[in-house]
Design a protein around this motif. Sequence first.
Motif, PDB file in Angstrom:
ATOM      1  N   UNK A   9       0.833  -1.196   0.000  1.00  0.00           N
ATOM      2  CA  UNK A   9       0.000   0.000   0.000  1.00  0.00           C
ATOM      3  C   UNK A   9       0.870   1.251   0.000  1.00  0.00           C
ATOM      4  N   UNK A  10       0.226   2.390  -0.319  1.00  0.00           N
ATOM      5  CA  UNK A  10       0.952   3.659  -0.282  1.00  0.00           C
ATOM      6  C   UNK A  10       0.835   4.274   1.111  1.00  0.00           C
ATOM      7  N   UNK A  11       1.316   5.504   1.273  1.00  0.00           N
ATOM      8  CA  UNK A  11       1.323   6.122   2.607  1.00  0.00           C
ATOM      9  C   UNK A  11      -0.045   6.629   3.057  1.00  0.00           C
ATOM     10  N   UNK A  95     -13.330  -3.155  17.403  1.00  0.00           N
ATOM     11  CA  UNK A  95     -12.379  -2.291  16.711  1.00  0.00           C
ATOM     12  C   UNK A  95     -11.895  -1.209  17.663  1.00  0.00           C
ATOM     13  N   UNK A  96     -10.582  -1.071  17.785  1.00  0.00           N
ATOM     14  CA  UNK A  96     -10.008  -0.072  18.689  1.00  0.00           C
ATOM     15  C   UNK A  96      -9.405   1.104  17.934  1.00  0.00           C
ATOM     16  N   UNK A  97      -8.893   0.890  16.721  1.00  0.00           N
ATOM     17  CA  UNK A  97      -8.317   1.986  15.957  1.00  0.00           C
ATOM     18  C   UNK A  97      -7.300   1.516  14.948  1.00  0.00           C
ATOM     19  N   UNK A  98      -6.633   2.491  14.354  1.00  0.00           N
ATOM     20  CA  UNK A  98      -5.671   2.224  13.284  1.00  0.00           C
ATOM     21  C   UNK A  98      -4.488   3.169  13.449  1.00  0.00           C
ATOM     22  N   UNK A  99      -3.296   2.708  13.068  1.00  0.00           N
ATOM     23  CA  UNK A  99      -2.104   3.549  13.130  1.00  0.00           C
ATOM     24  C   UNK A  99      -1.080   3.054  12.122  1.00  0.00           C
ATOM     25  N   UNK A 100      -0.069   3.865  11.898  1.00  0.00           N
ATOM     26  CA  UNK A 100       1.037   3.468  11.026  1.00  0.00           C
ATOM     27  C   UNK A 100       2.252   3.214  11.912  1.00  0.00           C
TER      28      UNK A 100
END
Length: 165
Positions: A9-11, A95-100
């Motif tokens: 995937x991209x950024x 679902x708790x969240x998303x991060x990079x």
Amino acid sequence: MHEEWMVQVDDTDQPLARVLRSQFAFGRDIHRTTFIFVLDSQHRLCVQTRSPHKGYCPGLRDLAAGGVVDWQESYLDSAKRELAEELGIEAPLVLMGKFRHKSAGNYSFATVYGCRHDGPISPQDDEVTGYEWLALDKVLASPGPAFTPDSLDAFGRFKGFLPYL
């Protein structure tokens, strides 16, 4: 042997390419991953020890089940699959969240889930060599091998939400 396909995937987490896992440039290219924090009714976290045969962080402790999202697999489907594969658990996921996350050998977008589980755990030998239940406030001070950098990052970001699962 079955060859796994994954998505680069991209950024902004938009798909770029379908890539064989064996040819993916981990740490340079971005992929998708999931984390599933497993807590019991006593608010203890299930902490696993990774197999010494794993390519990423062999023998380290993992604060969450999870792994790489397969090609054309949703984050949720990946989380369910990884939880069943690693620990033999089927449980409703929150679902708790998303991060990079970026560390040596790992550059990924991660979606984080949590679940409660008081039943049996059946770790898959080629994934997990053992597990322990640790009180949330004692996790980081527990003796033993180091934690994987990505699960430590996820825990640091989402530990405040864990008691509310």
